[in-house]
Design a protein around this motif. Structure first.
Motif, PDB file in Angstrom:
ATOM      1  N   TYR A 123       0.845  -1.192   0.000  1.00  0.00           N
ATOM      2  CA  TYR A 123       0.000   0.000   0.000  1.00  0.00           C
ATOM      3  C   TYR A 123       0.882   1.244   0.000  1.00  0.00           C
ATOM      4  N   HIS A 124       0.567   2.167  -0.916  1.00  0.00           N
ATOM      5  CA  HIS A 124       1.367   3.372  -1.088  1.00  0.00           C
ATOM      6  C   HIS A 124       0.509   4.607  -0.848  1.00  0.00           C
ATOM      7  N   GLN A 125       1.155   5.710  -0.522  1.00  0.00           N
ATOM      8  CA  GLN A 125       0.452   6.951  -0.167  1.00  0.00           C
ATOM      9  C   GLN A 125       0.966   8.123  -1.009  1.00  0.00           C
ATOM     10  N   ARG A 129      -5.730  10.403  -3.793  1.00  0.00           N
ATOM     11  CA  ARG A 129      -6.657   9.296  -4.073  1.00  0.00           C
ATOM     12  C   ARG A 129      -6.205   8.026  -3.357  1.00  0.00           C
ATOM     13  N   GLU A 130      -4.895   7.760  -3.422  1.00  0.00           N
ATOM     14  CA  GLU A 130      -4.375   6.593  -2.713  1.00  0.00           C
ATOM     15  C   GLU A 130      -4.564   6.728  -1.210  1.00  0.00           C
ATOM     16  N   ARG A 131      -4.335   7.936  -0.681  1.00  0.00           N
ATOM     17  CA  ARG A 131      -4.484   8.139   0.759  1.00  0.00           C
ATOM     18  C   ARG A 131      -5.928   7.948   1.199  1.00  0.00           C
ATOM     19  N   LYS A 133      -8.237   6.107  -0.394  1.00  0.00           N
ATOM     20  CA  LYS A 133      -8.540   4.680  -0.536  1.00  0.00           C
ATOM     21  C   LYS A 133      -7.921   3.891   0.614  1.00  0.00           C
ATOM     22  N   ASN A 134      -6.692   4.238   0.975  1.00  0.00           N
ATOM     23  CA  ASN A 134      -6.012   3.533   2.053  1.00  0.00           C
ATOM     24  C   ASN A 134      -6.699   3.771   3.401  1.00  0.00           C
ATOM     25  N   ASN A 281       5.062   1.596  -9.457  1.00  0.00           N
ATOM     26  CA  ASN A 281       3.610   1.566  -9.599  1.00  0.00           C
ATOM     27  C   ASN A 281       3.046   0.146  -9.653  1.00  0.00           C
ATOM     28  N   PRO A 283       1.999  -3.074  -7.644  1.00  0.00           N
ATOM     29  CA  PRO A 283       1.694  -3.324  -6.218  1.00  0.00           C
ATOM     30  C   PRO A 283       2.276  -4.634  -5.702  1.00  0.00           C
TER      31      PRO A 283
END
Length: 401
Positions: A123-125, A129-131, A133-134, A281, A283
């Motif tokens: 999981y990346h931040q 959008r990623e933050r 979703k996370n 990129n 996962p």
């Protein structure tokens, strides 16, 4: 008890029949799954449910395990249909072997359903959008109905903690494996008639850095170094064949297609270099190719993917390059090609590197301890959580929270 394992994709039925026929499995984990579920089916109802498949199919295997293929082309978009299919099976114990959030959300509202997630994801931040979703992912994993979150090895487990999942619920796991006791490799006696070889195995897609490896071969040829690049796996082969042709190195790039899992370590050992080139990129969880490469004793050229951090050390257990940089791959290869001492030291250090990355919780432990659910089993799981302090030497190598 009705234990149900939910897989995103794959063909457990085919794997079962291959193993019963004495044929080698195409994936390292298949034999362990078949062994475990065959034994469980003697005492409990067991269902292996696959979300994504070309056709809908149900079958009870001769060992009693029920196999269901949902026949969904896009399980994420078809989430309502997916949840309905899972709910219809009425499991009492649910193990979701992928981040299928629609199923986990449904399970979090089922008071009589015991649920765990068993992942191999990072999981990346990097973006908002990623933050977001996370944050939602962490909220769901922290729900009391989701009892444990198992993730593949330390780095991916730590990435769960970094997005806000309670470390007391996170348990790193891995497949059973043993050191193969191969001899370390001497510097290869390469020549014009016997060129160096570099081996890659995995999905043949841009995100895995396959094109970066091809660019490296072209750079080395410009420097007068003949390196043959062997690529095993399936994917967009035509794209990379065209790339090799445009660079004038079609003769230096060989596409092997899919090879059986049991052949991978031997193929790595037969090569002079192993490339593990995932871009940021992609996962990654914990790629088993790192284990296999170390077992082969062939020096590794690996990207600086966040999930590789702390696993391999530059010029000690591997050559590390900035992901996506073909010229950097070429420089790493050239350093090994021109330095016998560096080459042999990386091969000699592979056993210590392999031992350092092992974790004590294996695939069978996850299921056995959770289903037994005695006070001792629950304590054992807690004692192997990320919060236990057991993994501090590995975590110390990683970027802080």
């Amino acid at each position: 008890m009705h234990f149900m394992l939910v897989l995103y994709a794959g063909d457990y039925r085919n794997a079962w029949y291959r193993i019963q026929a004495g044929k080698p499995s195409t994936w390292h984990g298949h034999s362990f799954m078949v062994e475990r579920f065959t034994e469980m089916s003697k005492h409990h109802q067991v269902t292996v449910f696959t979300c994504k498949s070309e056709i809908a199919h149900e079958e009870t295997l001769p060992d009693g395990c029920r196999v269901i293929e949902a026949g969904l082309a896009d399980p994420v978009k078809q989430h309502r249909e997916l949840v309905a299919k899972v709910a219809a099976q009425k499991p009492t114990h649910l193990m979701v072997r992928a981040p299928m959030m629609s199923i986990l959300r449904w399970a979090s509202h089922q008071k009589d359903l015991r649920t765990i997630a068993a992942l191999a994801n990072s999981y990346h931040q990097n973006t908002w959008r990623e933050r977001l979703k996370n944050w939602r992912t962490a909220q769901l994993f922290n729900h009391p109905q989701i009892e444990w979150v198992f993730n593949h090895n330390i780095n991916s487990s730590y990435s769960l903690q970094k997005i806000g999942v309670n470390p007391a619920k996170i348990i790193p796991w891995d497949w059973p494996q043993t050191w193969s006791n191969r001899e370390s490799k001497p510097f290869p006696p390469c020549s014009e008639t016997q060129p160096w070889t570099m081996f890659y195995v995995g999905s043949v897609i841009p995100e895995k850095g396959v094109g970066d490896g091809i660019n490296a071969v072209a750079k080395l040829r410009q420097a007068g170094i003949n390196l043959q690049f062997k690529i095993a796996g399936k994917g967009n082969l035509d794209l990379f064949k065209q790339q090799a042709a445009s660079l004038g190195i079609s003769d230096a790039v060989t596409f092997l297609g899919l090879i059986p899992n049991f052949e991978v370590i031997d193929a790595m050992a037969a090569a002079d270099l192993v490339l593990i080139s995932s871009r940021h990129n992609y996962p990654e969880g914990f790629p088993f190719t790192i284990n296999q490469a170390l077992l082969s004793r062939t020096p590794i050229i690996a990207s600086d993917h966040p999930m590789f951090e702390g696993i391999l050390q530059h010029r000690e257990s591997a050559m590390i390059f900035p992901a996506g940089d073909g010229e950097a791959i070429a420089r790493c290869a050239q350093a090994l090609i021109t330095s016998p001492s560096l080459y042999t030291s990386l091969s000699q250090n592979s056993q210590a590197a392999w031992e350092f990355l092992q974790v004590p919780v294996r695939w069978g432990d996850v299921i056995e301890r959770w289903l037994a659910d005695s006070p001792g089993d629950r304590q054992w799981l807690a004692d192997h959580s990320l919060q236990s302090g057991r993994y501090q030497a590995r975590i110390a190598r990683l970027s802080p929270l």
